[in-house]
Design an enzyme around this catalytic site. Structure first.
Site, mmCIF file in Angstrom:
data_model
loop_
_atom_site.group_PDB
_atom_site.id
_atom_site.type_symbol
_atom_site.label_atom_id
_atom_site.label_comp_id
_atom_site.label_asym_id
_atom_site.label_seq_id
_atom_site.Cartn_x
_atom_site.Cartn_y
_atom_site.Cartn_z
ATOM 1 N N TYR A 1 -15.300 62.638 -2.616
ATOM 2 C CA TYR A 1 -15.399 61.539 -1.653
ATOM 3 C C TYR A 1 -15.838 60.262 -2.359
ATOM 4 O O TYR A 1 -15.308 59.181 -2.101
ATOM 5 C CB TYR A 1 -16.386 61.884 -0.530
ATOM 6 C CG TYR A 1 -16.363 60.832 0.565
ATOM 7 C CD1 TYR A 1 -15.456 60.924 1.615
ATOM 8 C CD2 TYR A 1 -17.219 59.733 0.526
ATOM 9 C CE1 TYR A 1 -15.397 59.943 2.596
ATOM 10 C CE2 TYR A 1 -17.166 58.752 1.496
ATOM 11 C CZ TYR A 1 -16.256 58.865 2.538
ATOM 12 O OH TYR A 1 -16.184 57.886 3.496
ATOM 13 N N ASP B 1 0.635 37.252 -4.774
ATOM 14 C CA ASP B 1 1.171 38.505 -4.263
ATOM 15 C C ASP B 1 1.944 39.053 -5.458
ATOM 16 O O ASP B 1 3.058 38.613 -5.750
ATOM 17 C CB ASP B 1 2.074 38.283 -3.056
ATOM 18 C CG ASP B 1 2.638 39.607 -2.528
ATOM 19 O OD1 ASP B 1 2.711 40.563 -3.320
ATOM 20 O OD2 ASP B 1 3.014 39.674 -1.343
ATOM 21 N N ARG C 1 17.149 40.234 7.171
ATOM 22 C CA ARG C 1 16.104 39.314 6.715
ATOM 23 C C ARG C 1 16.547 37.913 7.119
ATOM 24 O O ARG C 1 17.054 37.135 6.328
ATOM 25 C CB ARG C 1 15.896 39.391 5.194
ATOM 26 C CG ARG C 1 15.419 40.714 4.678
ATOM 27 C CD ARG C 1 13.927 40.952 4.690
ATOM 28 N NE ARG C 1 13.319 41.289 5.966
ATOM 29 C CZ ARG C 1 12.101 41.839 6.090
ATOM 30 N NH1 ARG C 1 11.367 42.109 5.042
ATOM 31 N NH2 ARG C 1 11.609 42.103 7.274
ATOM 32 N N PHE D 1 10.795 42.618 13.985
ATOM 33 C CA PHE D 1 11.953 43.234 13.326
ATOM 34 C C PHE D 1 11.825 44.743 13.175
ATOM 35 O O PHE D 1 12.826 45.452 13.134
ATOM 36 C CB PHE D 1 12.178 42.584 11.948
ATOM 37 C CG PHE D 1 10.987 42.708 11.032
ATOM 38 C CD1 PHE D 1 9.953 41.795 11.105
ATOM 39 C CD2 PHE D 1 10.894 43.734 10.112
ATOM 40 C CE1 PHE D 1 8.839 41.904 10.282
ATOM 41 C CE2 PHE D 1 9.792 43.852 9.280
ATOM 42 C CZ PHE D 1 8.755 42.934 9.367
ATOM 43 N N PHE E 1 5.910 35.850 3.593
ATOM 44 C CA PHE E 1 6.315 37.243 3.743
ATOM 45 C C PHE E 1 5.751 37.729 5.077
ATOM 46 O O PHE E 1 4.670 37.341 5.479
ATOM 47 C CB PHE E 1 5.861 38.153 2.589
ATOM 48 C CG PHE E 1 6.441 39.530 2.780
ATOM 49 C CD1 PHE E 1 7.799 39.741 2.607
ATOM 50 C CD2 PHE E 1 5.663 40.573 3.246
ATOM 51 C CE1 PHE E 1 8.372 40.980 2.881
ATOM 52 C CE2 PHE E 1 6.231 41.814 3.517
ATOM 53 C CZ PHE E 1 7.586 42.018 3.332
ATOM 54 N N THR E 2 6.499 38.591 5.753
ATOM 55 C CA THR E 2 6.196 38.958 7.138
ATOM 56 C C THR E 2 4.747 39.421 7.348
ATOM 57 O O THR E 2 4.011 38.831 8.134
ATOM 58 C CB THR E 2 7.167 40.061 7.598
ATOM 59 O OG1 THR E 2 7.138 41.121 6.642
ATOM 60 C CG2 THR E 2 8.592 39.523 7.704
ATOM 61 N N LYS F 1 6.134 49.261 -4.792
ATOM 62 C CA LYS F 1 7.293 48.617 -5.428
ATOM 63 C C LYS F 1 7.184 48.779 -6.950
ATOM 64 O O LYS F 1 7.356 49.878 -7.465
ATOM 65 C CB LYS F 1 7.370 47.152 -5.008
ATOM 66 C CG LYS F 1 7.877 46.950 -3.572
ATOM 67 C CD LYS F 1 6.803 47.001 -2.542
ATOM 68 C CE LYS F 1 7.247 46.510 -1.181
ATOM 69 N NZ LYS F 1 6.220 46.753 -0.142
HETATM 70 N N1 PM9 Z 1 7.620 44.843 1.629
HETATM 71 C C1 PM9 Z 1 9.864 45.467 1.944
HETATM 72 O O1 PM9 Z 1 10.692 46.260 2.382
HETATM 73 C C2 PM9 Z 1 8.086 46.813 3.098
HETATM 74 C C3 PM9 Z 1 7.938 46.490 4.502
HETATM 75 S S1 PM9 Z 1 9.034 45.324 5.237
HETATM 76 C C4 PM9 Z 1 7.892 44.317 5.999
HETATM 77 O O2 PM9 Z 1 10.178 44.501 1.238
HETATM 78 C C5 PM9 Z 1 5.491 41.767 -0.298
HETATM 79 C C6 PM9 Z 1 6.115 40.741 -1.155
HETATM 80 C C7 PM9 Z 1 6.217 42.809 0.226
HETATM 81 C C8 PM9 Z 1 5.582 43.775 1.078
HETATM 82 C C9 PM9 Z 1 6.299 44.810 1.676
HETATM 83 C C10 PM9 Z 1 4.206 43.610 1.327
HETATM 84 C C11 PM9 Z 1 3.481 44.570 2.199
HETATM 85 C C12 PM9 Z 1 3.538 42.557 0.788
HETATM 86 N N2 PM9 Z 1 4.174 41.659 -0.010
HETATM 87 O O3 PM9 Z 1 4.548 47.426 2.810
HETATM 88 O O4 PM9 Z 1 2.159 47.042 3.264
HETATM 89 O O5 PM9 Z 1 7.508 42.900 -0.090
HETATM 90 O O6 PM9 Z 1 2.831 48.091 1.150
HETATM 91 O O7 PM9 Z 1 3.287 45.740 1.505
HETATM 92 C C13 PM9 Z 1 8.471 45.680 2.211
HETATM 93 P P1 PM9 Z 1 3.207 47.159 2.248
#
Ligand code: PM9
Length: 462
Positions: free
Chosen positions: A72, A215, A383, A450, A124-125, A258
């Site tokens: 833990y 980011d 997108r 979306f 970014f969303t 990623k």
């Molecule tokens: N990106 C993508 O498919 C996954 C979800 S779609 C909203 O591109 C950036 C640049 C991203 C991103 C996720 C996140 C969020 C932050 N910054 O999905 O929470 O491309 O791990 O990361 C998606 P998490």
């Protein structure tokens, strides 16, 4: 003669996929409300929805998972991760989260006060969502070329320093929570920022006491683009370019799903111990104890290895981006309008130019993604106007210049033959584009619409 590259790995395990009939896919897309996020993966043939968490891990990563320390508190796996992040990204303080948005949540809560502004290079969303939830307002300061899908600018992710200076002048440096600087800007089409620009922004901000938070989700792909395109970096390793990028920042959020080559995980990393203390106070409330945050010990082991693997040699990122370029160049050859230059993580189809007969309110990118799925079982992602959502103040639809379908390539998952199948399907749909009609909402969620929105075809006689 131009010599070919090949993937720097061989395949040890395979996951069967199968193609479905057109009738099956027609029924599936109706059931999914014409939203590719709502399709079942069993109904998908080649899944280019996202490069997020869809990576094939290496044998070393799977082996590392077996020695995960699930204590833990104070797990050995955590300290291994701290070391990897420090060695590769250069940050001292690590706040592990379940994925990128967990890090964005914490960062936004500790740095943004109501009324603050957050300048950034295109939104970014999830990032903007957390900034707005914390009471901030995001201001786009990316260069104009980023909003033009046909511009060949080599660094469309750059911040326009004049736009940034105008924001600082208007609101005052004290109201700028931080500059949100995304590497290889996702919604611009996977477009990099140059080292010169990253450094110039950092110099400008540090002279005014403004933090620069990267980011760094796709910073390795950005580093590779710098190596390929920016004078003076052609002989530098991707690892050394990545270190230089992060040296011009005060911290970063990373979705490890990623570049980092894992299926789940993320982190916030900073230099300032006081900032880290504040972040950890929230971490224990929203994610988990400060030595695991949102991850199991085995996840942290796989992540530590993934972070080292992504830059161990340049061959990995060269073949990763090379595969994206291969698909993009095939489509360009057949006249399909795509965002140029081809990005790092996917090929972005220009739905506005492909479906010129549709108005943006008829959701051309959403309709195009659905049509490609029906044609071949290839799943991409909208997108455009749907992803952009509504302005929280006016309630009006935001209308991005870019109305795109993203064909995102998972890392180390598909072969060149898969890319050929994808290209042939997109070309077929492109050749029959006049037959594609528009869509209308049947369900519109309030936030991040979306993901779960549902649509129906607009009646032909309407
Ligand atoms: N990106 C993508 O498919 C996954 C979800 S779609 C909203 O591109 C950036 C640049 C991203 C991103 C996720 C996140 C969020 C932050 N910054 O999905 O929470 O491309 O791990 O990361 C998606 P998490």
């Amino acid at each position: 003669m131009n010599r070919s590259w090949a993937e720097p790995w061989k395949i040890k395990m395979v996951e069967p996929i199968s193609v479905t009939t057109r009738e099956h896919r027609e029924a599936a897309i109706v059931e999914a409300g014409y939203n590719t996020f709502l399709l079942k993966s069993d109904d998908v043939y080649i899944d280019l929805l996202t490069d997020s968490g869809t990576t094939a891990m290496s044998d070393r990563q799977w082996a590392a998972m077996m020695i995960g320390d699930e204590s833990y508190a104070g797990a050995r796996s955590f300290y291994k991760l701290v070391e990897a992040v420090h060695d590769v990204y250069g940050y001292e303080e690590l706040i592990p989260t379940h994925q990128g948005r967990g890090a964005e949540h914490i960062l936004s809560q500790i740095l943004i006060s109501p009324g603050d502004v957050i300048p950034g290079n295109m939104y970014f969303t999830t990032t903007r969502y957390h900034q707005e939830r914390a009471g901030g307002t995001f201001v786009d300061v990316i260069i104009d070329e980023a909003h033009d899908p046909t511009s060949m600018h080599p660094f469309k992710g750059n911040i326009d320093l004049d736009k940034l200076a105008a924001v600082v002048e208007e609101f005052g440096a004290e109201r700028v929570a931080y500059v949100s600087f995304e590497t290889n800007v996702n919604l611009a089409g996977g477009q990099p920022a140059s080292m010169a620009n990253i450094k110039a922004v950092y110099d400008y901000c540090s002279q005014r006491g403004i933090l620069v938070m990267l980011d760094a989700t796709r910073a390795v792909e950005n580093a590779y683009m710098i190596q390929q395109r920016e004078a003076g970096y052609e002989d530098s390793s991707v690892a050394s370019i990545l270190s230089e990028i992060t040296s011009y920042s005060d911290g970063a959020t990373v979705s490890s799903k990623k570049d980092n080559l894992v299926n789940i995980g993320g982190f916030l990393a900073v230099r300032d111990p006081e900032l880290a203390r504040k972040a950890r106070a929230l971490l224990v409330a929203f994610e988990g104890l400060h030595t695991y945050g949102g991850m199991a010990g085995r996840d942290m082991e796989a992540l530590a290895e993934g972070i080292r693997e992504m830059v161990r040699t340049d061959d990995h990122v060269r073949s990763r981006v090379g595969q994206v370029e291969y698909l993009g160049n095939r489509l360009i050859k057949f006249g399909v309008p795509v965002v140029t230059p081809i990005g790092g993580h996917g090929v972005f189809l220009d739905a506005a130019r492909i479906l010129e007969h549709l108005d943006q309110d008829e959701f051309p990118a959403q309709a195009l993604a659905a049509a490609i799925y029906v044609d071949s079982g290839v799943r991409g992602m909208e997108r455009g106007i749907v992803s952009a959502g509504r302005d929280p103040l006016t309630g009006e639809n935001r209308r991005p210049n870019l109305e795109l379908v993203r064909l995102t390539i998972p890392r180390r998952v598909y072969t060149q033959s898969h890319m050929d199948v994808v290209a042939e399907s997109v070309i077929e749909v492109f050749n029959n584009r006049e037959s594609i009609g528009g869509l209308t909402f049947t369900y519109e969620p309030e936030d991040l619409r979306f993901f779960q929105a549902r649509f129906a075809p607009i009646a032909q006689d309407a």
